[in-house]
Structures are given as C-alpha cells and as structure tokens.
Design a protein around this motif. Structure first.
Motif, short mmCIF file in Angstrom:
data_model
loop_
_atom_site.label_atom_id
_atom_site.label_comp_id
_atom_site.label_asym_id
_atom_site.label_seq_id
_atom_site.Cartn_x
_atom_site.Cartn_y
_atom_site.Cartn_z
N ILE A 179 9.61 14.23 55.20
CA ILE A 179 9.07 13.06 54.50
C ILE A 179 9.60 11.80 55.18
O ILE A 179 10.80 11.67 55.42
CB ILE A 179 9.42 13.10 53.01
CG1 ILE A 179 8.71 14.30 52.36
CG2 ILE A 179 9.01 11.80 52.32
CD1 ILE A 179 9.08 14.54 50.92
N VAL A 199 3.91 10.69 49.34
CA VAL A 199 4.69 11.18 50.48
C VAL A 199 3.83 11.23 51.72
O VAL A 199 2.67 11.63 51.68
CB VAL A 199 5.34 12.55 50.22
CG1 VAL A 199 6.34 12.48 49.08
CG2 VAL A 199 4.32 13.63 49.95
N ALA A 225 6.89 6.51 52.11
CA ALA A 225 6.94 7.41 50.97
C ALA A 225 7.58 6.65 49.81
O ALA A 225 8.43 5.78 50.02
CB ALA A 225 7.76 8.65 51.33
#
Length: 189
Positions: free
Chosen positions: A25, A184, A32
């Motif tokens: 991520i 994300v 994110a």
C-alpha cells in the motif's frame, strides 16, 4: 523459423492464466487513506483520519475470491483537525492508544458482486477487541504508472458500532456508530 517460434512462445505466455500479484500500500506517496466520520450529537458530522498506517494485499483479477489484504493502523495518529479532541480520542474513553497502539484488519474472504464490486470480510482488531466486519468495496482501477511500476486501487466503506469495540464513551444514539472509509492504492512488488 525463429519468428514463428517467438510468436508461438508469446501466444502461449499470453494464454497462461493470470496469477496473484503482491502489492504494498502506497502510504509514502500519500495515495492511501483511512478516514472516518461520526455524527456529532446528531447535529453535524465530525471527520477524521489516521495519518500513519501500513499494509499490503495480494490481488488477482481472474480469481478475486483468492485475493487478500492486511492493514495495520497506528491509532495514536488519529487526526480530527482539533488537538484537544484528538487527545480525548487517544484516551481510554475511545481508542485507548496507551494500551492498544495499533488496530489491524486481516481479510478472511472476498465475495465478488456485480462488476468491480465485492464484499471484503475480515477481522478488525480495535481497542483490544477483534470482530468480523464486512467492507463494501470496489476496484477503482489498475495499470502502469509514469514511474515504470504497476498499481491497483480500491475503496471501501463499513460502519462500526462503538460499543462492539469496547469504546465506552456514550455520546448518545446518533453517535453510536462510526463510518470507516478506506482508499488504498498498491504498488506491485
């Protein structure tokens, strides 16, 4: 003959089934977000976010049900744009960050729905309590980025009941639940 072999090899490679890829991520690039909103006594919305978190996911578009995600949130990074309120949110009345400095989400199954939407089931551990939650999620897109990498992005929403996670502060019925929004963007590893 070499051209024919090369063409046959490429065609065979393209016919191979896709495989899951692992993604980190992208929190370094601020692509994110873990955000929340809760009713303030039924009069307005209070918005906030967690500034520090990390995680990864495994994703295969052809086998979505086999995909997985895990996320770790630094609960002390809660940010509602008000220092005194954030101090209270970190206290034992709410997140109890002195005793439980992290919250985690680990997926247990994915149930595909229409088009690029799915239900993401998993265990959320918050304030020392682990409960199964379902996140209504959607794939936002995937593809090559301008820096030579490959990315995939998703968004999801779930509603948590505060007392389910041993959050003792009672702000009345309008404030008994909090909406958690996750966005994300992962970079394929």
């Amino acid at each position: 003959m070499k051209k024919l072999l090369l063409a046959a090899s490429m065609a065979a490679m393209m016919a191979l089934p896709t495989q899951a890829a692992d993604y980190a991520i992208d929190t370094q690039g601020a692509h994110a977000f873990v955000q929340f909103k809760i009713s303030h006594l039924g009069y307005s919305w209070l918005y906030g976010r967690f500034n520090t978190f990390s995680g990864n996911f495994s994703y295969d578009a052809a086998k979505l049900a086999e995909s997985k995600i895990q996320l770790t949130i630094d609960t002390a990074s809660v940010d509602s744009n008000h220092a005194e309120r954030d101090k209270h949110l970190r206290s034992a009345d709410f997140l109890n960050v002195g005793k439980y400095p992290t919250a985690t989400f680990v997926s247990t199954k994915i149930v595909p729905k229409a088009a690029d939407t799915f239900d993401l089931h998993g265990n959320l551990t918050l304030n020392g309590v682990t409960k199964e939650v379902v996140i209504a999620a959607e794939k936002l897109g995937e593809g090559s980025d301008p820096w030579g990498g490959y990315r995939a992005g998703f968004a999801g929403t779930t509603t948590l009941t505060l007392k389910d996670f041993n959050i003792k502060m009672d702000l009345g019925p309008a404030s008994s639940t909090v909406q958690l929004d996750l966005t994300v963007e992962g970079i394929r590893q």
